[in-house]
Motif scaffolding. Structure first.
Motif, PDB file in Angstrom:
ATOM      1  N   ASN A 213      -8.988  35.735  23.388  1.00 35.05           N
ATOM      2  CA  ASN A 213      -7.648  36.272  23.579  1.00 35.05           C
ATOM      3  C   ASN A 213      -7.400  36.393  25.074  1.00 35.05           C
ATOM      4  OD1 ASN A 213      -5.365  38.038  23.800  1.00 35.05           O
ATOM      5  ND2 ASN A 213      -5.779  38.765  21.740  1.00 35.05           N
ATOM      6  N   LEU A 214      -6.278  35.857  25.533  1.00 31.99           N
ATOM      7  CA  LEU A 214      -5.933  35.909  26.949  1.00 31.99           C
ATOM      8  C   LEU A 214      -5.644  37.331  27.409  1.00 31.99           C
ATOM      9  CD1 LEU A 214      -5.500  34.132  29.440  1.00 31.99           C
ATOM     10  CD2 LEU A 214      -3.129  33.814  28.698  1.00 31.99           C
ATOM     11  N   TYR A 215      -5.249  38.200  26.478  1.00 38.81           N
ATOM     12  CA  TYR A 215      -4.954  39.606  26.782  1.00 38.81           C
ATOM     13  C   TYR A 215      -5.829  40.491  25.892  1.00 38.81           C
ATOM     14  CZ  TYR A 215      -0.976  37.185  28.769  1.00 38.81           C
ATOM     15  OH  TYR A 215      -0.186  36.316  29.469  1.00 38.81           O
ATOM     16  N   PRO A 216      -7.129  40.526  26.153  1.00 40.91           N
ATOM     17  CA  PRO A 216      -8.066  41.178  25.222  1.00 40.91           C
ATOM     18  C   PRO A 216      -7.970  42.699  25.205  1.00 40.91           C
ATOM     19  CG  PRO A 216      -9.204  40.512  27.224  1.00 40.91           C
ATOM     20  CD  PRO A 216      -7.795  39.970  27.330  1.00 40.91           C
ATOM     21  N   TYR A 217      -8.224  43.257  24.028  1.00 37.96           N
ATOM     22  CA  TYR A 217      -8.348  44.705  23.877  1.00 37.96           C
ATOM     23  C   TYR A 217      -9.743  45.157  24.267  1.00 37.96           C
ATOM     24  CZ  TYR A 217      -3.959  44.502  21.368  1.00 37.96           C
ATOM     25  OH  TYR A 217      -2.658  44.294  21.031  1.00 37.96           O
ATOM     26  N   ASN A 218     -10.732  44.327  24.010  1.00 40.45           N
ATOM     27  CA  ASN A 218     -12.123  44.590  24.381  1.00 40.45           C
ATOM     28  C   ASN A 218     -12.727  43.285  24.869  1.00 40.45           C
ATOM     29  OD1 ASN A 218     -12.518  47.306  23.921  1.00 40.45           O
ATOM     30  ND2 ASN A 218     -13.543  47.067  21.964  1.00 40.45           N
ATOM     31  N   SER A 219     -13.788  43.385  25.612  1.00 43.02           N
ATOM     32  CA  SER A 219     -14.499  42.194  26.044  1.00 43.02           C
ATOM     33  C   SER A 219     -15.012  41.450  24.807  1.00 43.02           C
ATOM     34  CB  SER A 219     -15.669  42.602  26.943  1.00 43.02           C
ATOM     35  OG  SER A 219     -16.206  41.484  27.577  1.00 43.02           O
ATOM     36  N   GLY A 220     -14.783  40.151  24.752  1.00 42.22           N
ATOM     37  CA  GLY A 220     -15.195  39.362  23.603  1.00 42.22           C
ATOM     38  C   GLY A 220     -14.147  39.265  22.512  1.00 42.22           C
ATOM     39  N   HIS A 221     -12.965  39.850  22.717  1.00 44.94           N
ATOM     40  CA  HIS A 221     -11.870  39.777  21.743  1.00 44.94           C
ATOM     41  C   HIS A 221     -11.458  38.317  21.596  1.00 44.94           C
ATOM     42  CE1 HIS A 221      -7.439  41.184  20.820  1.00 44.94           C
ATOM     43  NE2 HIS A 221      -7.871  40.284  19.942  1.00 44.94           N
TER      44      HIS A 221
ATOM     45  N   ALA B  10     -22.485  43.825  19.716  1.00 43.62           N
ATOM     46  CA  ALA B  10     -21.393  44.663  19.208  1.00 43.62           C
ATOM     47  C   ALA B  10     -21.884  45.528  18.054  1.00 43.62           C
ATOM     48  CB  ALA B  10     -20.235  43.787  18.755  1.00 43.62           C
ATOM     49  N   HIS B  11     -21.415  46.770  18.006  1.00 43.01           N
ATOM     50  CA  HIS B  11     -21.801  47.704  16.950  1.00 43.01           C
ATOM     51  C   HIS B  11     -20.927  47.552  15.708  1.00 43.01           C
ATOM     52  CE1 HIS B  11     -23.208  50.409  20.474  1.00 43.01           C
ATOM     53  NE2 HIS B  11     -24.154  49.583  20.114  1.00 43.01           N
ATOM     54  N   GLY B  12     -19.720  47.024  15.882  1.00 43.84           N
ATOM     55  CA  GLY B  12     -18.780  46.866  14.774  1.00 43.84           C
ATOM     56  C   GLY B  12     -17.641  45.959  15.202  1.00 43.84           C
ATOM     57  N   PHE B  13     -16.670  45.773  14.307  1.00 39.57           N
ATOM     58  CA  PHE B  13     -15.548  44.875  14.579  1.00 39.57           C
ATOM     59  C   PHE B  13     -14.277  45.388  13.927  1.00 39.57           C
ATOM     60  CE2 PHE B  13     -19.281  42.246  14.840  1.00 39.57           C
ATOM     61  CZ  PHE B  13     -19.035  41.408  15.920  1.00 39.57           C
ATOM     62  N   ASN B  14     -13.165  45.092  14.543  1.00 44.04           N
ATOM     63  CA  ASN B  14     -11.868  45.147  13.887  1.00 44.04           C
ATOM     64  C   ASN B  14     -11.495  43.688  13.651  1.00 44.04           C
ATOM     65  OD1 ASN B  14     -11.306  47.743  16.056  1.00 44.04           O
ATOM     66  ND2 ASN B  14     -10.990  48.042  13.876  1.00 44.04           N
ATOM     67  N   VAL B  15     -11.233  43.332  12.397  1.00 46.28           N
ATOM     68  CA  VAL B  15     -10.879  41.965  12.039  1.00 46.28           C
ATOM     69  C   VAL B  15      -9.571  42.018  11.274  1.00 46.28           C
ATOM     70  CG1 VAL B  15     -11.547  39.927  10.698  1.00 46.28           C
ATOM     71  CG2 VAL B  15     -13.293  41.251  11.897  1.00 46.28           C
ATOM     72  N   GLY B  16      -8.616  41.187  11.686  1.00 53.25           N
ATOM     73  CA  GLY B  16      -7.369  41.156  10.939  1.00 53.25           C
ATOM     74  C   GLY B  16      -6.287  40.351  11.609  1.00 53.25           C
ATOM     75  N   MET B  17      -5.173  40.265  10.907  1.00 53.55           N
ATOM     76  CA  MET B  17      -4.028  39.528  11.431  1.00 53.55           C
ATOM     77  C   MET B  17      -2.762  40.333  11.196  1.00 53.55           C
ATOM     78  SD  MET B  17      -3.884  36.424   8.650  1.00 53.55           S
ATOM     79  CE  MET B  17      -5.617  36.056   8.605  1.00 53.55           C
ATOM     80  N   ASN B  18      -1.865  40.223  12.141  1.00 53.03           N
ATOM     81  CA  ASN B  18      -0.557  40.849  12.035  1.00 53.03           C
ATOM     82  C   ASN B  18       0.417  39.774  11.570  1.00 53.03           C
ATOM     83  OD1 ASN B  18      -1.711  43.175  13.161  1.00 53.03           O
ATOM     84  ND2 ASN B  18      -1.292  42.455  15.219  1.00 53.03           N
TER      85      ASN B  18
ATOM     86  N   HIS C 222      -7.491  38.040  14.511  1.00 54.64           N
ATOM     87  CA  HIS C 222      -8.208  38.691  15.606  1.00 54.64           C
ATOM     88  C   HIS C 222      -9.590  39.129  15.150  1.00 54.64           C
ATOM     89  CE1 HIS C 222      -4.711  39.209  18.332  1.00 54.64           C
ATOM     90  NE2 HIS C 222      -4.040  39.168  17.187  1.00 54.64           N
ATOM     91  N   VAL C 223     -10.556  38.958  16.038  1.00 53.35           N
ATOM     92  CA  VAL C 223     -11.907  39.490  15.856  1.00 53.35           C
ATOM     93  C   VAL C 223     -12.188  40.280  17.126  1.00 53.35           C
ATOM     94  CG1 VAL C 223     -14.344  38.957  15.502  1.00 53.35           C
ATOM     95  CG2 VAL C 223     -12.590  37.508  14.440  1.00 53.35           C
ATOM     96  N   VAL C 224     -12.151  41.610  17.004  1.00 53.25           N
ATOM     97  CA  VAL C 224     -12.288  42.496  18.164  1.00 53.25           C
ATOM     98  C   VAL C 224     -13.603  43.254  18.063  1.00 53.25           C
ATOM     99  CG1 VAL C 224     -11.236  44.370  19.494  1.00 53.25           C
ATOM    100  CG2 VAL C 224      -9.771  42.782  18.209  1.00 53.25           C
ATOM    101  N   PRO C 225     -14.549  42.964  18.980  1.00 50.56           N
ATOM    102  CA  PRO C 225     -15.817  43.701  18.949  1.00 50.56           C
ATOM    103  C   PRO C 225     -15.621  45.148  19.374  1.00 50.56           C
ATOM    104  CG  PRO C 225     -15.789  42.103  20.754  1.00 50.56           C
ATOM    105  CD  PRO C 225     -14.502  41.959  20.030  1.00 50.56           C
ATOM    106  N   ARG C 226     -16.433  46.013  18.788  1.00 52.76           N
ATOM    107  CA  ARG C 226     -16.369  47.444  19.103  1.00 52.76           C
ATOM    108  C   ARG C 226     -17.772  47.963  19.373  1.00 52.76           C
ATOM    109  NH1 ARG C 226     -11.625  50.003  17.681  1.00 52.76           N
ATOM    110  NH2 ARG C 226     -12.488  51.462  19.180  1.00 52.76           N
ATOM    111  N   TRP C 227     -17.858  48.956  20.242  1.00 59.62           N
ATOM    112  CA  TRP C 227     -19.117  49.615  20.582  1.00 59.62           C
ATOM    113  C   TRP C 227     -18.903  51.110  20.508  1.00 59.62           C
ATOM    114  CZ3 TRP C 227     -17.200  45.318  22.933  1.00 59.62           C
ATOM    115  CH2 TRP C 227     -18.018  44.197  22.967  1.00 59.62           C
TER     116      TRP C 227
END
Length: 188
Positions: free
Chosen positions: A71-79, A119-127, A143-148
């Protein structure tokens, strides 16, 4: 400087008690720069990216029906996002091949991010649709957003700033290498 001049410049680089992290790249996203205006494929970044070299398009992996890119505008590193090549807006309009490969790429994405960054977890989904928050509603993307643990801390909550520890090109190289490793071992 005098009183009104000092007040108007406060926080503009003058030393004070705060350390500031600037994220000016986010302004392009907020202003909607390079966002396609219509529903057609002309100017759609998700239609353009596959024609670019992987490094330039931030592409991590390519399949026959979908591809993955940062993602060019990531919410987290590795988004990252998993995107069908076909310009389609609605999930029910994907064919069976696209649905299957989108799912398999999502699994590979999670494996690659775990391998590369733990990564400890993920947010996965689409709008789906602009009213649901899709930035580019005309071209489906997941989107696949890694979470820690602790990634929602002072900086994003109070400081309203997200700190990304590396440049997108470096993240792309790291994840592309991890993706190649996990893709070889994930499926028989």
């Amino acid at each position: 400087m005098t009183g009104p001049q000092i007040e108007s410049q406060r926080g503009a680089g003058d030393p004070d008690a705060f350390q500031r992290l600037w994220t000016p790249h986010r302004m392009a996203y907020i202003k909607g720069e390079n966002k396609p205006a219509g529903d057609d494929a002309d100017g759609c970044p998700f239609c353009v990216m596959p024609s670019l070299p992987d490094e330039q398009g931030l592409i991590l992996a390519r399949g026959s029906a979908v591809y993955a890119l940062l993602n060019l505008y990531p919410y987290n590193s590795g988004h990252l996002m998993v995107v069908p090549y076909r310009h389609v807006a609605d999930y029910p309009d994907l064919d069976a091949t696209e649905v299957a490969e989108l799912g398999a790429f999502t699994q590979d994405a999670m494996r690659a991010v775990r391998k590369a960054s733990g990564a400890h977890g993920f947010n996965v989904g689409m709008n789906q649709g602009s009213v649901a928050g899709a930035g580019i509603a005309a071209h489906l993307h997941q989107h696949v957003v890694p979470r820690w643990g602790g990634d929602t801390n002072f900086m994003p909550v109070v400081g309203q700033t997200k700190v990304l520890p590396e440049l997108l090109g470096e993240t792309r190289a790291l994840l592309a290498a991890a993706w190649a490793d996990v893709a070889e071992t994930a499926r028989p």
